[in-house]
Design a protein around this motif. Sequence first.
Motif, PDB file in Angstrom:
ATOM      1  N   ASN A 180      -9.403 -26.478   5.763  1.00 12.43           N
ATOM      2  CA  ASN A 180     -10.753 -26.736   5.233  1.00 12.43           C
ATOM      3  C   ASN A 180     -11.511 -25.416   5.058  1.00 12.43           C
ATOM      4  O   ASN A 180     -11.222 -24.419   5.725  1.00 12.43           O
ATOM      5  CB  ASN A 180     -11.519 -27.662   6.192  1.00 12.43           C
ATOM      6  N   GLY A 181     -12.480 -25.454   4.197  1.00  8.71           N
ATOM      7  CA  GLY A 181     -13.321 -24.280   3.988  1.00  8.71           C
ATOM      8  C   GLY A 181     -14.018 -24.382   2.655  1.00  8.71           C
ATOM      9  O   GLY A 181     -13.936 -25.416   1.973  1.00  8.71           O
ATOM     10  N   ILE A 182     -14.720 -23.317   2.281  1.00  7.36           N
ATOM     11  CA  ILE A 182     -15.409 -23.294   0.986  1.00  7.36           C
ATOM     12  C   ILE A 182     -14.355 -23.333  -0.116  1.00  7.36           C
ATOM     13  O   ILE A 182     -13.374 -22.583  -0.077  1.00  7.36           O
ATOM     14  CB  ILE A 182     -16.275 -22.034   0.837  1.00  7.36           C
ATOM     15  N   VAL A 183     -14.569 -24.187  -1.071  1.00  7.48           N
ATOM     16  CA  VAL A 183     -13.586 -24.449  -2.118  1.00  7.48           C
ATOM     17  C   VAL A 183     -13.054 -23.153  -2.757  1.00  7.48           C
ATOM     18  O   VAL A 183     -11.852 -23.021  -2.998  1.00  7.48           O
ATOM     19  CB  VAL A 183     -14.174 -25.449  -3.144  1.00  7.48           C
ATOM     20  N   HIS A 184     -13.918 -22.170  -2.976  1.00  7.95           N
ATOM     21  CA  HIS A 184     -13.473 -20.953  -3.666  1.00  7.95           C
ATOM     22  C   HIS A 184     -12.843 -19.935  -2.712  1.00  7.95           C
ATOM     23  O   HIS A 184     -12.375 -18.883  -3.134  1.00  7.95           O
ATOM     24  CB  HIS A 184     -14.627 -20.320  -4.439  1.00  7.95           C
ATOM     25  N   VAL A 185     -12.866 -20.247  -1.426  1.00  8.29           N
ATOM     26  CA  VAL A 185     -12.125 -19.429  -0.466  1.00  8.29           C
ATOM     27  C   VAL A 185     -10.754 -20.072  -0.244  1.00  8.29           C
ATOM     28  O   VAL A 185      -9.721 -19.391  -0.220  1.00  8.29           O
ATOM     29  CB  VAL A 185     -12.910 -19.299   0.866  1.00  8.29           C
ATOM     30  N   VAL A 186     -10.763 -21.398  -0.109  1.00  5.30           N
ATOM     31  CA  VAL A 186      -9.542 -22.156   0.175  1.00  5.30           C
ATOM     32  C   VAL A 186      -8.531 -22.055  -0.984  1.00  5.30           C
ATOM     33  O   VAL A 186      -7.336 -21.838  -0.740  1.00  5.30           O
ATOM     34  CB  VAL A 186      -9.919 -23.635   0.438  1.00  5.30           C
ATOM     35  N   GLY A 187      -9.001 -22.224  -2.208  1.00  8.56           N
ATOM     36  CA  GLY A 187      -8.095 -22.236  -3.371  1.00  8.56           C
ATOM     37  C   GLY A 187      -7.197 -21.009  -3.413  1.00  8.56           C
ATOM     38  O   GLY A 187      -5.968 -21.132  -3.431  1.00  8.56           O
ATOM     39  N   PRO A 188      -7.789 -19.814  -3.376  1.00  9.68           N
ATOM     40  CA  PRO A 188      -6.962 -18.604  -3.389  1.00  9.68           C
ATOM     41  C   PRO A 188      -6.100 -18.448  -2.135  1.00  9.68           C
ATOM     42  O   PRO A 188      -4.935 -18.078  -2.219  1.00  9.68           O
ATOM     43  CB  PRO A 188      -7.993 -17.473  -3.473  1.00  9.68           C
ATOM     44  N   GLU A 189      -6.648 -18.744  -0.957  1.00  5.25           N
ATOM     45  CA  GLU A 189      -5.873 -18.427   0.248  1.00  5.25           C
ATOM     46  C   GLU A 189      -4.692 -19.384   0.423  1.00  5.25           C
ATOM     47  O   GLU A 189      -3.731 -19.043   1.091  1.00  5.25           O
ATOM     48  CB  GLU A 189      -6.770 -18.342   1.490  1.00  5.25           C
ATOM     49  N   LEU A 190      -4.745 -20.556  -0.197  1.00  8.75           N
ATOM     50  CA  LEU A 190      -3.596 -21.464  -0.132  1.00  8.75           C
ATOM     51  C   LEU A 190      -2.636 -21.256  -1.309  1.00  8.75           C
ATOM     52  O   LEU A 190      -1.622 -21.943  -1.404  1.00  8.75           O
ATOM     53  CB  LEU A 190      -4.073 -22.918  -0.078  1.00  8.75           C
ATOM     54  N   GLY A 191      -2.976 -20.333  -2.201  1.00  6.23           N
ATOM     55  CA  GLY A 191      -2.072 -20.066  -3.322  1.00  6.23           C
ATOM     56  C   GLY A 191      -2.160 -21.083  -4.444  1.00  6.23           C
ATOM     57  O   GLY A 191      -1.331 -21.102  -5.346  1.00  6.23           O
ATOM     58  N   TYR A 192      -3.188 -21.956  -4.395  1.00  5.12           N
ATOM     59  CA  TYR A 192      -3.409 -22.847  -5.536  1.00  5.12           C
ATOM     60  C   TYR A 192      -3.784 -22.020  -6.769  1.00  5.12           C
ATOM     61  O   TYR A 192      -3.417 -22.333  -7.890  1.00  5.12           O
ATOM     62  CB  TYR A 192      -4.566 -23.807  -5.241  1.00  5.12           C
TER      63      TYR A 192
END
Lengths: 465, 197
Positions: free
Chosen positions: A105-117
Amino acid sequence: MGKTLFDKIWDSHVVSEISDGPSILYIDRQFIHEVTSPQAFSGLENRGRKVFRPDQITATADHNIPTENQHLPIKEQLSALQVEKLKDNSTRHGITYYGLGDVYNGIVHVVGPELGYTQPGMTIVCGDSHTSTHGAFGSVAFGVGTSEVEMVFASQCVLQPKPKKMRIIINGELGKGVTSKDLILYVLSQLTASGATGYFIEFAGSAIRNMTMEARMTVCNMSIELGARGGMIAPDQTTFEYVKGRKYAPQGADFDAAVEKWKELYSDDDAVFDKEYTFESADITPMVTYGTNPGLGMKIADSIPSVSSIEPSSQETFKKALKYMNFEENQQLLGKEIDWVFIGSCTNGRIEDFRLVASILKGRTKAPHINTYVVPGSYLVAQQIKEEGIDKILEEAGVELREPGCSSCLAMNDDKVPPGKYCVATSNRNFEGRQGPGSRTILASPLTAAAAIITGKITDPREFL
Amino acid sequence: MPIEKINTIVSRAVPIPIEEIDTDQIIPARFLKATDKIGFGDNLFRDWRYDNNNQPIPSFPLNDAKYTGSILVGGKNFGCGSSREHAAWAIADYGFRVVVSSFFADIFKNNVLNNGVLPVQISESFLSEIFREIEHNNEAEFKLDLPNQTFTIISSGKSESFDINPYKKDCLLNGFDDIDYLINKLPEIEEFEKTRK
């Protein structure tokens, strides 16, 4: 004629064009959150439809959540309902959902990059204007309204007119204590909050090339504050290394094959931009804003412009901004006492930002009168903060670390700045009331924010480096 | 699901002669907790309209009985900032069908169009003229003519044409909506997906 980076990605995603109208643009990934999606889900269901491509949608709760006691039920009833709806809607439609307490979980624009989406060459949308963040990877990423969220639910496409293209080149190398946040605040101060409306920006030049992915994300994040549809940076080795090995990135031979394709994502030498600007890193220092839009910023040691230096038609709006901030024309802000400091948001809530903060807080203590909201951008960032011992540095400085979320960037939760109080914030908007009714926001870099924690005043962070 | 149609509208106008009106002013974040689209008009411009004690601020145009009508006129870069469509819902729910400015933010423009509200972009000088006209006579009427793409100050007959994408114009004139359009295109979209695999 050559193509721009933007053209290459956009054109390859056009399903068809309506004559004299917008394009049907195919979207590779949509991110959703609790605030701008419920009406899109109910709209879709009222049409008797299901989400067309749930695998290409990712949900996270971030805007409207508390940043303490996340293990307990959300106290505020409307917020709890909104988060619950996101969970129900996602589950019902087969969409991956990262709720409170989830390790991803996290801010959408932090999570997207860090999960490789987030990967180069993609088209990405989200019902949030800071979707431009993902452009740092060489993707076409932009914020959309809830009707468009519903379009993507229904068809994995949006109807969009093709924007014009702008290139902003920043030459040279940023000086010590000058961050990518200062760079984008500087560009904003030069071009204004509407300087790129109608355009999609490509950022280029040696200052951008030398940046980490985190720093690039900060720049692209704030391209919306220039009015731009989005901002992007051509991918390079820095990008590929960041993406490699992330959970949802291509793995092994697939990754190598993807990199070969991604290497073609750059603007051709003879590509034509509708508008181009060039800036020099040497002209950029730590920056602060003094007004009520992000374009009203200045070098930290400068004085607020005089009213007479402002275009006559804009003088009333300028005076209104100064009145709201309780600042005078020609006033210097260095040494100005402030009350709050907010560190976090999709602009500056990543691990590198917390490293910068720690570099100043280490061995120092918070000014007694200062209140803080220090908020990691995601659970993974929070975990890394602990692994690197940054949590201890914060604790020794007398600064509390909260749980992840959008927090005081838009203050939908309880993380509000009281009326009339000044807050130095690493977020992206200094609009009236943005951090709570009557709050006064001064945008700055994580270094400048950390320096303000120590001194309780607007301080040039280079004093501490 | 059809959107509300627009063709021609003759109405008085409500002026807010301020530039850079961001969507946080149009609808502050704390009112974004609803999960449906109704009732946002009550909080349109909430923090400019009401003081800390929730009392109406009489000088704000929405509280000033001398201003009324379905046309909202604002300064340049109207609707900048957050992508929240709640801003468009608040404007529509309050009863505005037309927003006039010399410059609109991109996302806001899409959002209002998707809710049957027309953004009319005119020149800086014509905008000043409209503000002056309302200041001079708050009962002044204006005519929006979508088929001919003109906006007119009725008393003087002074008129300016505005741009609108022909597809969007067709949508507003007929009440068509983008989502229905895309749903009809699903077979084509599925074909497109196959070419990318």
